[in-house]
Structures are given as structure tokens and as C-alpha cells.
Design a protein around this motif. Structure first.
Motif, short mmCIF file in Angstrom:
data_model
loop_
_atom_site.label_atom_id
_atom_site.label_comp_id
_atom_site.label_asym_id
_atom_site.label_seq_id
_atom_site.Cartn_x
_atom_site.Cartn_y
_atom_site.Cartn_z
N ASP A 1 30.46 23.42 38.13
CA ASP A 1 29.59 24.30 37.35
C ASP A 1 29.55 25.71 37.92
OD1 ASP A 1 29.01 22.30 35.60
OD2 ASP A 1 27.06 21.80 36.47
N ASN A 2 29.68 25.80 39.27
CA ASN A 2 29.57 27.10 39.92
C ASN A 2 30.92 27.71 40.27
OD1 ASN A 2 26.53 27.68 40.65
ND2 ASN A 2 26.86 25.48 40.95
N LEU A 3 32.00 26.98 40.02
CA LEU A 3 33.32 27.47 40.42
C LEU A 3 33.67 28.83 39.85
CD1 LEU A 3 35.75 26.81 42.13
CD2 LEU A 3 36.77 25.61 40.18
N PRO A 4 33.41 29.08 38.57
CA PRO A 4 33.73 30.43 38.05
C PRO A 4 33.02 31.54 38.81
CG PRO A 4 33.32 28.91 36.26
CD PRO A 4 32.94 28.19 37.51
N VAL A 5 31.77 31.28 39.21
CA VAL A 5 31.02 32.27 39.98
C VAL A 5 31.65 32.46 41.35
CG1 VAL A 5 28.77 32.86 40.99
CG2 VAL A 5 28.89 31.70 38.78
N PHE A 6 31.99 31.31 42.00
CA PHE A 6 32.63 31.39 43.31
C PHE A 6 33.92 32.18 43.24
CE2 PHE A 6 30.65 27.03 44.54
CZ PHE A 6 29.44 27.65 44.78
N VAL B 1 33.24 35.97 42.81
CA VAL B 1 32.76 36.60 44.05
C VAL B 1 33.91 36.71 45.05
CG1 VAL B 1 31.25 36.35 46.04
CG2 VAL B 1 30.38 35.85 43.74
N ALA B 2 34.68 35.62 45.23
CA ALA B 2 35.78 35.61 46.18
C ALA B 2 36.84 36.64 45.81
CB ALA B 2 36.40 34.21 46.25
N LYS B 3 37.14 36.72 44.52
CA LYS B 3 38.16 37.67 44.06
C LYS B 3 37.74 39.10 44.37
CE LYS B 3 40.80 39.10 40.00
NZ LYS B 3 40.99 38.93 38.55
N ALA B 4 36.47 39.40 44.10
CA ALA B 4 35.96 40.74 44.36
C ALA B 4 36.02 41.07 45.85
CB ALA B 4 34.53 40.88 43.85
N GLN B 5 35.66 40.09 46.70
CA GLN B 5 35.69 40.30 48.15
C GLN B 5 37.11 40.52 48.65
OE1 GLN B 5 33.66 36.85 49.71
NE2 GLN B 5 31.72 37.95 49.87
N VAL B 6 38.04 39.70 48.14
CA VAL B 6 39.43 39.82 48.56
C VAL B 6 39.99 41.18 48.16
CG1 VAL B 6 41.78 38.98 48.12
CG2 VAL B 6 39.93 37.36 48.61
N GLU B 7 39.72 41.60 46.93
CA GLU B 7 40.21 42.90 46.47
C GLU B 7 39.65 44.04 47.31
OE1 GLU B 7 39.28 43.22 42.35
OE2 GLU B 7 41.00 42.00 41.71
N GLU B 8 38.36 43.95 47.64
CA GLU B 8 37.73 44.99 48.46
C GLU B 8 38.36 45.05 49.85
OE1 GLU B 8 33.30 46.09 50.28
OE2 GLU B 8 33.53 44.42 48.88
N ARG B 9 38.59 43.88 50.44
CA ARG B 9 39.17 43.82 51.78
C ARG B 9 40.63 44.28 51.77
NH1 ARG B 9 36.57 37.87 53.18
NH2 ARG B 9 34.40 38.59 53.39
N MET B 10 41.36 43.88 50.75
CA MET B 10 42.76 44.30 50.62
C MET B 10 42.85 45.82 50.51
SD MET B 10 45.21 41.97 50.55
CE MET B 10 45.67 40.30 50.08
N ASN B 11 41.98 46.42 49.71
CA ASN B 11 41.98 47.87 49.54
C ASN B 11 41.67 48.58 50.85
OD1 ASN B 11 42.62 47.78 46.82
ND2 ASN B 11 40.47 47.71 46.16
N LEU B 12 40.72 48.01 51.61
CA LEU B 12 40.38 48.59 52.91
C LEU B 12 41.57 48.53 53.85
CD1 LEU B 12 38.27 49.73 54.89
CD2 LEU B 12 37.58 47.38 55.39
N PHE B 13 42.25 47.40 53.86
CA PHE B 13 43.41 47.23 54.73
C PHE B 13 44.54 48.19 54.33
CE2 PHE B 13 47.37 45.15 56.07
CZ PHE B 13 47.07 44.85 57.39
N VAL B 14 44.80 48.29 53.04
CA VAL B 14 45.85 49.19 52.54
C VAL B 14 45.55 50.64 52.90
CG1 VAL B 14 46.91 50.14 50.45
CG2 VAL B 14 46.61 47.67 50.69
#
Length: 324
Positions: free
Chosen positions: A46-51, A54-67
Motif C-alpha cells: 500500500d505504501n510502496l508508491p510513496v516509498f 521519496v527514494a527517487k527524489a532522494q537519489v536524484e538530489e544526491r546524484m545531482n550533488l555528486f555530479v
């Protein structure tokens, strides 16, 4: 007939309560394994889409910081845009960048991205070298750094700092310099002075103070020493950063001019400086991390360990050399 009040287990699904008058009431249904699995799966699905969101947004933010950090570092290289693009397009570099970015995105608090990026930059710089041994070692160092925490890298760097050779340059009155290494050279001693040459002498305490300022000072303590924590040396051995000298009959096998012997000679450890406040502070950190200064002699650095330590020091603006 009178019955005692009791609580007893019923079948596998229920717990029952008897009042003594043969009336039985179900108190609590006992969930079986399949029911528990169903509840847990339902909650997760039930909560997987939310997870995922959130995870996708965090990964994208961290990837951008690293780049962004990689771009800033690469911009400082003394090469043309065309050369940089050519190097970045190679599968070797792309793989290192992708794997490093993934490790950082997975756990940015654990991975030391600055050390990682410095190693990647070195790899890119040396990609076209005729001798590919050095880029290969750097590649292994990149892989190891992605597995180590920031504290582990600091521990490894501190051990390297203690192992590293350090040569003093002392200015003479005629603006020439004397290169001094009291650990590897013997100087004539007289009246608490070292005679560096026929015309140059220096007070023993003054020379020891030069070395002590190298090993321990306020800036070094604040930016490096104060952040150090003890670590498990076997991790670095297993990852190929250091090797360990065997211990025979409970004692460390000693070798000539060991790191401990050099440090002690440089700071006057057994030559009148034993109670010096600065020396005691320095020893406090050594004992905190290694229990005893003699224990640092049991480790030898590999090329992988040296590259990691040197890259770390560059991130805190301390210049170290590979071939020391």
C-alpha cells in the motif's frame, strides 16, 4: 461442582477465558503465520508508491550533488574541453563515475565523497599515461573508498601520517636551506645542540619543537585529530590497504628504522621532551587509536592505502607525496 477461574490456551488460533461456570469467552484471536505475512505485505504494498517516490527524489538530489562536485573538481584540471570529453566518454571512466555516484546516493553520510572524487580526478588525469599501473592502482583505491566510512578513511590517513617521512628545511642566515632528517641521519651533539654542519647548529629542543609542530598543532587537532575514532585494522588488511607484520611468540617482529623509532627520535621522546605538553597531547591521540605507539609498527602500507590516505589529506589541504 465449583470450577476455579482460569485462563488457558485453546487451539492454535484462540486464547480462552473460563469463569468457573462453564462459560467460555474468546479473549484474543491469535494470528497465524499466514495472517501476519498478509498484514505486513499489505502495509508494504500500500505504501510502496510513496516509498519509491521519496527514494527517487532522494537519489536524484544526491546524484545531482555528486555530479556538481565532480564538475567543480574536473574544472580545475589543466586540460582542454575536448580532452576532458574524450576521457569522460571512455567506458572505464564512466563505470567508475557511475559506481561512485551509486555508492554516494545510497549512503551519503557514510561515503567520503571528497576523497572519492579526488581519486576519480587522478584516474582521469592519468588515463593516457603510457604506464597503466598507476591508473590501475587508483581504480582499486576508488573501489575500496566506496566501501569505507569517513571515520575509517580518517583512521587510515592518520596511520599514514605517522608512517610518512618528514624532512625539515631550516633557513640559514645567508638564506640557504638545510634539509634535516634526524630520524635517518646522525648529527654531532654538544651542549644540548645538534651540529647540522660545520657552521650550523641548532638547539635540540628547538629542533624537536619543529617536528612536534608538524605532528601536532591546533589546526591539525581541530580539523583532523578531534574527528578520529578507533577502527578495526583487519578491515584495511582485508581490503588491501595495509599489510600486517607477523607476530612471533607474542612479540612484534621489529624492523630497522621503524615508524615508531623515527617518531621518537624526531620529537625527543626519550631525550628530555617526555613531559612536554604538546608531546603529551600528541601521544593521547595515538594511544586513543592504537592503544600504544608501538602498535603502529605492525602495519605496512600498500599502494592502494597510500593513494587513499594522500587523497584524503588533499581534501583537508595537507600536501602529502605518494613516493614517501
Amino acid at each position: 461442582m465449583v470450577f476455579d477461574k482460569s485462563i488457558r490456551g485453546g487451539d492454535e488460533a484462540n486464547i480462552v477465558h473460563t469463569d468457573g461456570n462453564n462459560n467460555t469467552t474468546i479473549i484474543h484471536p491469535k494470528a497465524d503465520k499466514q495472517e501476519i505475512e498478509g498484514i505486513v505485505k499489505a502495509i508494504l504494498w500500500d505504501n510502496l508508491p510513496v516509498f519509491l517516490s521519496v527514494a527517487k527524489a532522494q537519489v536524484e538530489e544526491r546524484m545531482n550533488l555528486f555530479v556538481d562536485k565532480v564538475f567543480t573538481k574536473l574544472s580545475s584540471l589543466n586540460i582542454t574541453v575536448e580532452e576532458l570529453q574524450a576521457k569522460l566518454s571512455t567506458p572505464d571512466v564512466q563505470y567508475s563515475l557511475a559506481e561512485s555516484a551509486k555508492m554516494f546516493a545510497k549512503n551519503p553520510e557514510r561515503v567520503d565523497q571528497d576523497t572519492l572524487i579526488d581519486l576519480i580526478t587522478q584516474k582521469i588525469e592519468k588515463l593516457d599515461d603510457d604506464n597503466q599501473e598507476e591508473p590501475a592502482v587508483i581504480d582499486m583505491a576508488i573501489s575500496v573508498v566506496a566501501k569505507l566510512s569517513k571515520n575509517q578513511i580518517r583512521w587510515l590517513a592518520f596511520l599514514y601520517y605517522l608512517h610518512n617521512n618528514f624532512i625539515l628545511s631550516i633557513k640559514n642566515s645567508d638564506n640557504t636551506f638545510n634539509k634535516i632528517d634526524i630520524a635517518n641521519n646522525t648529527y654531532k651533539e654538544e651542549n644540548n645542540h645538534f651540529f647540522i654542519s660545520q657552521f650550523v647548529r641548532i638547539k635540540k629542543e628547538e629542533l624537536y619543537r619543529y617536528y612536534l609542530n608538524y605532528y601536532f598543532n591546533a589546526d591539525l587537532e581541530q580539523n583532523f585529530y578531534a574527528k578520529l575514532e578507533k577502527s578495526d585494522a583487519s578491515i584495511f588488511v582485508s581490503l588491501g590497504c595495509i599489510s600486517q607484520i607477523p607476530i612471533v611468540t607474542g612479540e612484534l617482529v621489529s624492523y630497522v628504522n621503524s615508524p615508531v623509532a623515527k617518531i621518537k627520535k624526531r620529537i625527543g621522546y626519550e631525550d628530555g621532551m617526555e613531559n612536554d605538553v604538546q608531546l603529551k597531547k600528541f601521544m593521547k591521540y595515538i594511544n586513543k587509536l592504537f592503544d600504544n605507539i608501538s602498535y603502529i609498527d605492525q602495519y605496512l602500507f600498500t599502494s592502494i592505502g597510500r593513494y587513499i590516505a594522500i587523497s584524503f589529506f588533499k581534501t583537508i589541504n595537507i600536501d602529502m607525496k605518494v613516493n614517501t
